[in-house]
Design a protein around this motif. Structure first.
Motif, PDB file in Angstrom:
ATOM      1  N   THR A  78      -3.813 -34.333  -5.118  1.00 41.23           N
ATOM      2  CA  THR A  78      -4.351 -34.957  -6.485  1.00 41.23           C
ATOM      3  C   THR A  78      -3.531 -36.322  -7.149  1.00 41.23           C
ATOM      4  O   THR A  78      -2.248 -36.704  -6.655  1.00 41.23           O
ATOM      5  N   ARG A  79      -4.854 -37.383  -7.279  1.00 38.94           N
ATOM      6  CA  ARG A  79      -4.310 -38.494  -7.456  1.00 38.94           C
ATOM      7  C   ARG A  79      -4.154 -38.621  -8.967  1.00 38.94           C
ATOM      8  O   ARG A  79      -4.495 -37.874  -9.900  1.00 38.94           O
ATOM      9  N   LEU A  80      -2.842 -39.173  -9.065  1.00 30.40           N
ATOM     10  CA  LEU A  80      -2.648 -39.709 -10.840  1.00 30.40           C
ATOM     11  C   LEU A  80      -2.931 -40.401 -11.272  1.00 30.40           C
ATOM     12  O   LEU A  80      -3.945 -41.304 -10.753  1.00 30.40           O
ATOM     13  N   ARG A  81      -4.091 -39.829 -12.469  1.00 33.00           N
ATOM     14  CA  ARG A  81      -4.619 -40.631 -12.946  1.00 33.00           C
ATOM     15  C   ARG A  81      -3.957 -41.726 -13.938  1.00 33.00           C
ATOM     16  O   ARG A  81      -2.937 -41.221 -14.707  1.00 33.00           O
ATOM     17  N   ARG A  82      -4.424 -42.640 -13.832  1.00 35.29           N
ATOM     18  CA  ARG A  82      -4.010 -44.014 -14.403  1.00 35.29           C
ATOM     19  C   ARG A  82      -3.796 -44.564 -16.228  1.00 35.29           C
ATOM     20  O   ARG A  82      -4.916 -43.672 -16.999  1.00 35.29           O
ATOM     21  N   PRO A  83      -3.317 -44.220 -17.204  1.00 37.26           N
ATOM     22  CA  PRO A  83      -3.433 -44.188 -18.526  1.00 37.26           C
ATOM     23  C   PRO A  83      -3.841 -45.712 -19.050  1.00 37.26           C
ATOM     24  O   PRO A  83      -4.268 -46.640 -17.599  1.00 37.26           O
ATOM     25  N   SER A  84      -5.213 -45.478 -19.178  1.00 37.88           N
ATOM     26  CA  SER A  84      -5.724 -46.139 -19.748  1.00 37.88           C
ATOM     27  C   SER A  84      -5.254 -47.368 -20.946  1.00 37.88           C
ATOM     28  O   SER A  84      -3.987 -47.236 -21.373  1.00 37.88           O
ATOM     29  N   PRO A  85      -6.073 -48.814 -21.335  1.00 38.93           N
ATOM     30  CA  PRO A  85      -4.891 -49.495 -21.634  1.00 38.93           C
ATOM     31  C   PRO A  85      -4.844 -49.470 -23.099  1.00 38.93           C
ATOM     32  O   PRO A  85      -4.399 -49.867 -23.979  1.00 38.93           O
ATOM     33  N   GLY A  86      -6.092 -48.480 -24.336  1.00 38.50           N
ATOM     34  CA  GLY A  86      -5.382 -47.683 -25.229  1.00 38.50           C
ATOM     35  C   GLY A  86      -4.544 -47.515 -25.062  1.00 38.50           C
ATOM     36  O   GLY A  86      -4.018 -47.041 -26.252  1.00 38.50           O
ATOM     37  N   GLN A  87      -4.750 -46.265 -23.744  1.00 39.16           N
ATOM     38  CA  GLN A  87      -3.754 -45.262 -24.024  1.00 39.16           C
ATOM     39  C   GLN A  87      -1.861 -45.662 -23.990  1.00 39.16           C
ATOM     40  O   GLN A  87      -0.995 -45.639 -24.773  1.00 39.16           O
ATOM     41  N   VAL A  88      -2.266 -46.579 -23.723  1.00 41.04           N
ATOM     42  CA  VAL A  88      -0.573 -47.529 -23.188  1.00 41.04           C
ATOM     43  C   VAL A  88      -0.239 -48.502 -24.457  1.00 41.04           C
ATOM     44  O   VAL A  88       0.906 -48.905 -25.096  1.00 41.04           O
ATOM     45  N   VAL A  89      -0.929 -48.922 -25.520  1.00 40.33           N
ATOM     46  CA  VAL A  89      -0.792 -49.595 -26.602  1.00 40.33           C
ATOM     47  C   VAL A  89      -0.658 -48.498 -27.091  1.00 40.33           C
ATOM     48  O   VAL A  89       0.763 -48.742 -28.333  1.00 40.33           O
ATOM     49  N   THR A  90      -1.242 -47.165 -27.648  1.00 38.18           N
ATOM     50  CA  THR A  90      -1.048 -46.401 -28.501  1.00 38.18           C
ATOM     51  C   THR A  90       1.104 -45.985 -27.965  1.00 38.18           C
ATOM     52  O   THR A  90       1.342 -45.653 -29.453  1.00 38.18           O
ATOM     53  N   VAL A  91       1.270 -45.653 -26.792  1.00 39.39           N
ATOM     54  CA  VAL A  91       2.522 -44.832 -26.282  1.00 39.39           C
ATOM     55  C   VAL A  91       3.583 -46.105 -27.270  1.00 39.39           C
ATOM     56  O   VAL A  91       4.623 -46.312 -27.536  1.00 39.39           O
ATOM     57  N   VAL A  92       2.971 -47.645 -26.813  1.00 43.88           N
ATOM     58  CA  VAL A  92       3.938 -48.901 -26.947  1.00 43.88           C
ATOM     59  C   VAL A  92       4.382 -48.758 -28.450  1.00 43.88           C
ATOM     60  O   VAL A  92       5.490 -48.955 -29.252  1.00 43.88           O
ATOM     61  N   LEU A  93       2.672 -48.642 -29.134  1.00 46.64           N
ATOM     62  CA  LEU A  93       3.224 -48.561 -30.898  1.00 46.64           C
ATOM     63  C   LEU A  93       3.745 -47.983 -31.567  1.00 46.64           C
ATOM     64  O   LEU A  93       4.842 -47.234 -32.441  1.00 46.64           O
ATOM     65  N   LEU A  94       3.577 -46.194 -30.646  1.00 51.69           N
ATOM     66  CA  LEU A  94       4.706 -45.354 -31.494  1.00 51.69           C
ATOM     67  C   LEU A  94       6.670 -45.701 -30.508  1.00 51.69           C
ATOM     68  O   LEU A  94       6.659 -44.718 -31.440  1.00 51.69           O
ATOM     69  N   ALA A  95       6.291 -46.278 -30.562  1.00 51.24           N
ATOM     70  CA  ALA A  95       7.389 -46.270 -29.357  1.00 51.24           C
ATOM     71  C   ALA A  95       8.447 -47.170 -31.012  1.00 51.24           C
ATOM     72  O   ALA A  95       9.578 -46.904 -30.806  1.00 51.24           O
ATOM     73  N   VAL A  96       7.395 -47.859 -30.711  1.00 51.47           N
ATOM     74  CA  VAL A  96       8.065 -49.259 -31.629  1.00 51.47           C
ATOM     75  C   VAL A  96       8.598 -48.832 -33.167  1.00 51.47           C
ATOM     76  O   VAL A  96       9.882 -48.651 -34.066  1.00 51.47           O
ATOM     77  N   LEU A  97       7.639 -47.744 -33.636  1.00 49.86           N
ATOM     78  CA  LEU A  97       7.526 -47.242 -34.750  1.00 49.86           C
ATOM     79  C   LEU A  97       8.560 -45.819 -34.711  1.00 49.86           C
ATOM     80  O   LEU A  97       9.681 -45.876 -35.872  1.00 49.86           O
ATOM     81  N   GLY A  98       8.624 -45.550 -33.586  1.00 51.75           N
ATOM     82  CA  GLY A  98      10.121 -44.691 -33.705  1.00 51.75           C
ATOM     83  C   GLY A  98      11.657 -45.008 -33.554  1.00 51.75           C
ATOM     84  O   GLY A  98      12.108 -44.725 -33.794  1.00 51.75           O
ATOM     85  N   GLY A  99      12.040 -46.482 -32.903  1.00 53.56           N
ATOM     86  CA  GLY A  99      12.477 -46.664 -33.012  1.00 53.56           C
ATOM     87  C   GLY A  99      12.655 -47.718 -34.789  1.00 53.56           C
ATOM     88  O   GLY A  99      13.874 -47.612 -35.000  1.00 53.56           O
ATOM     89  N   LEU A 100      11.687 -48.256 -35.394  1.00 47.84           N
ATOM     90  CA  LEU A 100      11.963 -48.339 -36.545  1.00 47.84           C
ATOM     91  C   LEU A 100      13.019 -47.398 -36.769  1.00 47.84           C
ATOM     92  O   LEU A 100      13.233 -47.595 -38.817  1.00 47.84           O
ATOM     93  N   TRP A 101      11.968 -46.332 -37.131  1.00 47.66           N
ATOM     94  CA  TRP A 101      12.400 -45.101 -38.090  1.00 47.66           C
ATOM     95  C   TRP A 101      13.770 -44.433 -37.620  1.00 47.66           C
ATOM     96  O   TRP A 101      14.754 -44.694 -38.316  1.00 47.66           O
ATOM     97  N   VAL A 102      14.213 -44.898 -36.412  1.00 45.65           N
ATOM     98  CA  VAL A 102      15.787 -44.190 -36.040  1.00 45.65           C
ATOM     99  C   VAL A 102      17.045 -45.797 -36.517  1.00 45.65           C
ATOM    100  O   VAL A 102      17.877 -44.908 -36.510  1.00 45.65           O
ATOM    101  N   TYR A 103      16.762 -46.848 -36.445  1.00 48.45           N
ATOM    102  CA  TYR A 103      17.565 -47.494 -36.873  1.00 48.45           C
ATOM    103  C   TYR A 103      17.693 -47.504 -37.452  1.00 48.45           C
ATOM    104  O   TYR A 103      19.396 -47.645 -37.594  1.00 48.45           O
TER     105      TYR A 103
END
Length: 279
Positions: free
Chosen positions: A2-27
């Motif tokens: 089974t071939r791994l499905r590449r994340p769409s650009p929208g999913q990548v942006v969402t993950v990055v934004l959530l990571a940034v918000l998570g970092g701001l919340w934990v900082y």
């Protein structure tokens, strides 16, 4: 294969934004832990840098022993557990009456509950203090517990009332046919069924009682040995300056039990709310 499905650009942006918000919340918490391991000049000299030049573990020892946070921790634990027990019992009893029985003035009583729900704590601190003083409980653990747990507790009471209102009447009728009295029906049948609400009330009351500042401050002004952790923070502020590193260490000590409770009970908290919604 089974071939791994590449994340769409929208999913990548969402993950990055959530990571940034998570970092701001934990900082902020990470900065607090970092400040607890620095000296007071280093806290302001290094700005937002999280790495101390040399960890100052003595800040924790100073806060725990020299300042008296060991005593404050015991006081807070006693007061919090007593408040949780009192709030659960009295809110469940009041909610059971409101949810299961009809009586004259019920709607007026609920309306008064809703009005008092929006009153700030400062408006009631004077009569509560006077009443506690007349009961000779002003400088005791029991006085603080009564002051925190014997108030309106409107939200907890209405949560129980709404839950008990939805339970079928056949449960009570069956228990009465078996010879159970009113209190037996409540404590052996109805209250165990309300575990989703009880779990929610326990967690929210614990967080409130552990962190509350105003009432314990007023109730312990003449007896510093009864201070709670929140009130004890004031000992780091003196006439010649503020011990910021000691205060940061004390804040971390105060937050550890809250974080532990959240980590241990977070699933039960979510399940309790989900169960309440389903009902």
């Amino acid at each position: 294969m089974t071939r791994l499905r590449r994340p769409s650009p929208g999913q990548v942006v969402t993950v990055v934004l959530l990571a940034v918000l998570g970092g701001l919340w934990v900082y902020p918490f990470a900065w607090l832990v970092s400040a607890s391991l620095k000296s007071s000049p280093e806290i302001f000299g290094k700005g937002l840098d999280l790495m101390p030049d040399e960890p100052a573990w003595e800040n924790y020892a100073r806060a725990w022993t020299e300042v008296g946070f060991a005593t404050y921790f015991v006081n807070t634990t006693i007061i919090t557990l007593g408040t949780v027990l009192l709030v659960v019992v009295r809110s469940a009893l009041a909610g059971y009456v409101l949810g299961r029985y009809d009586f004259i003035g019920k709607k007026l009583l609920v309306g008064l509950f809703l009005v008092t729900f929006f009153l700030p704590e400062g408006y009631s601190i004077i009569p509560v203090t006077q009443l506690t003083d007349q009961l000779r409980l002003l400088n005791t653990h029991a006085g603080v517990i009564l002051g925190l747990g014997a108030g309106g507790q409107i939200a907890s009471t209405l949560l129980y009332a709404g839950y008990f209102r939805r339970l079928p009447k056949e449960l009570e009728e069956t228990a009465r046919l078996d010879g159970a009295g009113p209190f037996t029906v409540f404590f052996r049948v109805m209250l165990p069924l309300a575990w989703p609400i009880t779990a929610t009330v326990v967690i929210l009351t614990f967080l409130y009682a552990w962190n509350v500042y105003l009432l314990p401050l007023v109730f312990t002004l003449s007896d510093p040995g009864l201070r709670t952790l929140a009130v004890g923070m004031t000992v780091f502020v003196g006439e010649r300056g503020t011990d910021w590193s000691g205060m940061a260490a004390a804040a971390v000590i105060s937050l550890v039990p809250v974080i532990a409770i959240f980590v241990v009970l977070q699933r039960k908290f979510v399940d309790s709310i989900a169960g309440a919604v389903k009902q």
